[in-house]
Design a protein around this motif. Sequence first.
Motif, PDB file in Angstrom:
ATOM      1  N   GLU A 172       1.759   2.083  12.953  1.00 47.80           N
ATOM      2  CA  GLU A 172       2.384   2.753  11.809  1.00 47.80           C
ATOM      3  C   GLU A 172       3.566   3.612  12.241  1.00 47.80           C
ATOM      4  O   GLU A 172       4.643   3.555  11.626  1.00 47.80           O
ATOM      5  N   ARG A 173       3.402   4.383  13.303  1.00 53.60           N
ATOM      6  CA  ARG A 173       4.480   5.258  13.771  1.00 53.60           C
ATOM      7  C   ARG A 173       5.642   4.449  14.330  1.00 53.60           C
ATOM      8  O   ARG A 173       6.799   4.818  14.169  1.00 53.60           O
ATOM      9  N   LYS A 220       7.616   3.108  11.525  1.00 52.30           N
ATOM     10  CA  LYS A 220       8.425   4.180  10.922  1.00 52.30           C
ATOM     11  C   LYS A 220       9.740   4.325  11.688  1.00 52.30           C
ATOM     12  O   LYS A 220      10.820   4.454  11.097  1.00 52.30           O
TER      13      LYS A 220
END
Length: 961
Positions: free
Chosen positions: A134-135, A138
Amino acid sequence: MIIIGEKLNGSIPAVAKAIASRDAQLIKERAKLQADAGADFLDVCASVEEEEEIETLRWMIEQVQEVTDTPICVDSPSAKSCIGALPFCKRPGLLNSVSLEGDKIDTIFPLIADTNWECVALLCDNEGIPDSVERRMKVFHGIMEKAREYGIDPSRLHIDPLVVTLSTDETALQVFAKCCRLIKEEYPDIHITSGLSNISYGLPVRKNINQAFMVLAMNAGMDSAIVDPTNKNMIGMIYATTALLGKDEFCLNYIKEFQEKKETGVDINELTKDMIPEMKDVFLATQHGKNKEIGSLVQSALAAGCDPVDVLNDGMIGAMAVVGDHFKKEIIFVPQMLSAARAMKEGVEVLKPHLATGGAGSAGKMILGTVAGDLHDIGKNLVGMMIESAGFEVIDLGVDVPIEVFIKEIEEHPDVTIVGLSALLTTTMPSLRNTVAALNNAPFRSRIKIMVGGAPISQAFADEIGADAYTADAAEAADKAKELAKAGTGSVPVSRTAVIKSIAGEDGSVTAGAERVEAERFKTESVGAESVGAESVGAERVEAETENVLSQLAGIKFTGVSPAVSGIPYKENMDAVKEKFTNYWKHRNIGRPLMCVIARKPEMEAFSDGTPVEGGYLDQICQGKYYNMPEELKWKDMEDKYQNPEQIVDRYRYFCETHDFLGESFPNLNVDFGPGSLAAYLGSDIGFKEDTVWFKPCLDSWDGVSRFKFDPENEWYKKHIKLVTRCRELAGDDFYVDMPDLMENIDVLASLRGAQEILFDMLDEPETIGERIGEITNLYYDYYNRFYDVIKDEKGGNAYTVFQIWGPGRTVKLQCDFSAMMSPDDFRQYIQPSLKAQADQADYVLYHLDGPAAIKHLDALMEIEGIDALQWTSGDAGPDGTLPDWDVIYDKAIAAGKSIWVKVYSGNFEDWIKNVDRLVQKYGSHSLFLLFPEMSRRQADTLLQYAEEHWKDVPGTFYVR
C-alpha cells in the motif's frame, strides 16, 4: 525484456581501478562485450565523489560511445550528476534514477520532459523504502502525478518497486510481485525494472535465487532488468520465460538466440568442388578420422587415375589443414584431431609404395622428442602427427630423451632441418633449457631450427633460452614448421645469459677489458644501474651474517624428538583452525580469510636468500629441499624417498622444528605415491623420479580385461597402506598424515592405457569408456575408506595431500586433468556423472581445476552441488590465482555458492598483499582460502597483522549493487 547491462559500475573493483587509472581499454572491452551480448542500454555508474563525478561520467561515456552506439543509462544517486552527464550522450538513453526523495524528481523531470530520454523511478521517499504494498503504491501514484505534470508518457518510465533481501524478509517477492501487477493493471505501457541480484544477498548459490526471482517477476509483469547480459544462464532464462508467457510469437526470438551456433569453419563443399568423387572421399575420410576405411578409399582414388602426390597433398594434407583450422576455432577437440591424424597415417601407409616412384617431395625432415626427465607424450605425439600431415618426415625419439641422444640423432641425419623439443612440467623446464643450450653450442647449429612447446613454456621462455620458435598447440606447430622450412636456416639466436657465459672464464669469472664492460652492461640492464653496487655489498653482508649464524649453530644437531606438547605439538591453535575450516566449507567463515602461512624460524634465515619459491613450502616438502638438511636425513635413493616411513617422518619432523605453522596452516605429512595411485592398485607399475612419479601403461586393449574391483593383494596397494599406517604410528599426535591422492575417473584410465589410446577409445569404444569410468567411480571409495580409517582424527576429520586442507569429515579433492582434451559434450557425458557420484559420498569436496584448457567445463562443474570449493591452477608456471585474469572463474564459483582456494606467489611480498587485497575486497572473507609461499617469520607476522586489520569480516562487492 529490456536488458540494462550492469558491468560498467564503479562499485565493481576492476571498473573502479580502470576509472582511477583511466584505463580506457577495460571500459571499452566491457562496453562492447555487453553490447554484443544484446544489451538494450549500458548502465554507466562512476561511484566516485560528487565533485569529480560529472567529469568521470563524461570520460566513461566517451569510451563507451567509441565502440558502440547502444544507448547509455546514466546512473548516479545525484540529480546534479545525472543532469550534468546528459549532454555527453550522443543519443537519448535512460536516466537512473528519480524518486520522491528530496527534489530529485522536480529537478530531472522538467529537463527530460520534451526529449526522448527514458527514466528509472524508484518507489521510495524521504522515509526510505516503504514496508508494504500500500505504501509503495502511494509513492508510485505520487511519481505518476509528477509525470503527468511534466508531460512524460508512462511508456518512458521504468518503475523499480525495489526488492529487499530475501534472507531478512521472506515476503520480498510477494510484495514486489503484487506491486508489479497493480502497476501494470493501471498502466499497461509502463515498464517495470529491478536490480534483481539484491534479493539473494547473503544467501548461498545466489544464482538459483536470482534466476527463480527473474522468472516469477517476469510473470508478474517485470519487463526490464539491470543484469549481466553476458551471463548465458540468466539470459537463457529470460528468453525461455518470454516464450512461455506467450510474448515471443512462434518462439522466433528464442530460436534465433539458441539454435546451434558454431564458429564458421572452412567451406568443405567449396574446397572440394573440383575433386573427383574418389578424391573427395579420401579428403572426408581423413577429416573425419575414418582410419578403418581410408586405406580402401586411397586405393579407389589411385584406381580412378588420381596422381599419388595429389592424393597426399590435396586429399590428405588438405584435409588436415581443415582439421587444424577447426581445432583452433574449437569446432573440434583433441580426440577428433588425433583421430584425423591417425587416419592420415593409415592412408600414407597405403600410398607409400606409389609415392616412391611418383616423384613426391618432402617438406623436410624433423627430429622430435620430450626432454630428459619428462615422460609426457600426448602433446608431442599430436605435434608429430600434425607435422607429418603437413608433409614432413618425422623422427620421433620418444620421451625422457637425454641431450646426447638428440645430438647423436642430429649428427646421424644431416638432412634434418628442424628439432622439436617438448616439456610438460615446470620441473623439466631446466632440462629443456639445457638441451637447447647444448644444441646452440653444437657444430651443426647453423643448419637446424629449434622449436619448443609444452604447457609451462611461453614465448618469453623460448626467447630466453635461445630457441628459434615457440608454438602453443599442435596445429600452430605444423604451420610454424612449414614457415621455418621455407625460411631456411639463419643466424643463431643468442640469449643475454648465453652472451655473458661466452665471455666468462671456465671458472665463471668474467674476463677483463671490453668483454668485462659488455658483461657488466648486460648485468646493469637486467638489474638496474643503481643496484649493481648495492647488490655486491649486500652479498658480502649476507655472507658475513651467514658465517656468524653458522658458527652459532655449529653445535646444534637434529634430535628427531618432538617437543613435549600434547596434541599436534607443532600447532598451538588447532581447535581454532578446525573451526575456521568448518565455517569455510559452509561459506560463512568469520574474521579474516583462511590463510596458510608457513614461516622459516629466525635461526634458519641464514640458509635462505628470501627469494619466493613458486608453490611455496609445498615444493620444500615434496621435493625435500629443507634448509641446512643434516646428512643423515638426505635421501639415499628413490625407495628411501618414497617408501621408507622412518626416514620420511624424521625428515618431516625436521621441517616442523625449523618452521612455524601460522594462520590456518598446520603440520601435515604428504605420503603420496604420486597423483593417481589408484592406477597402480589396478595393475600399472610406478616409476619414481626425483621430482615426479610416472604410472606405466599396462593395457594394450580392453579385450579380456575383467571388471575393476578392489584387490587387497595388489603389491602397490599393500606397500602404500603399510607406509601410511606406519607413518601414522610414528607421527602420533604430532602432525597429520594426509589422505593420498588416489585420483579418479578417466585420469586413472589414461594411466592404465595411455592418454592417446584413451582418446582413440572415446571415439572407437565409447560404451567401454563409459563403463570403465563407472567402475573407477564405484571403486574409488573402496580404497579411500581404507586409508581414511588409518589417518582420520578423533572427530573423523582428515587432511588431504598437498592442498593443506582439513575437513571435519570425509574430505576429498576431486579433479579431471584429462578434461583439458575433451569437448564440453563429452565432459558432461563421461565425467560430470562420475564427479557427482563421488561428491555425494564425501562430506567436503575441493575441486582441482587445472589449466586454461579445462575452463570450458566450469559451468558443468558448478552444477555439481556436492562440490564445496574450487581450487584453480593456471598450469605449470602460469600466473597465480590472485590476478584479475581469473576473476571469470571465481565469479562463477562464488555465484554457484562455492568457496574458493587461491594460491599466491606472483611478484614480491608487497605484491602478495596488494593482489590479495583486491580479491578480498571483491569476494569477501567468508569463502576464501589463501595459500602463500614460504616466507620469513617477520614477513609472516606483518602479513597476518595486515590481514587482521584489513581483511576481517569483509562482505565483498561481488554481485552487490
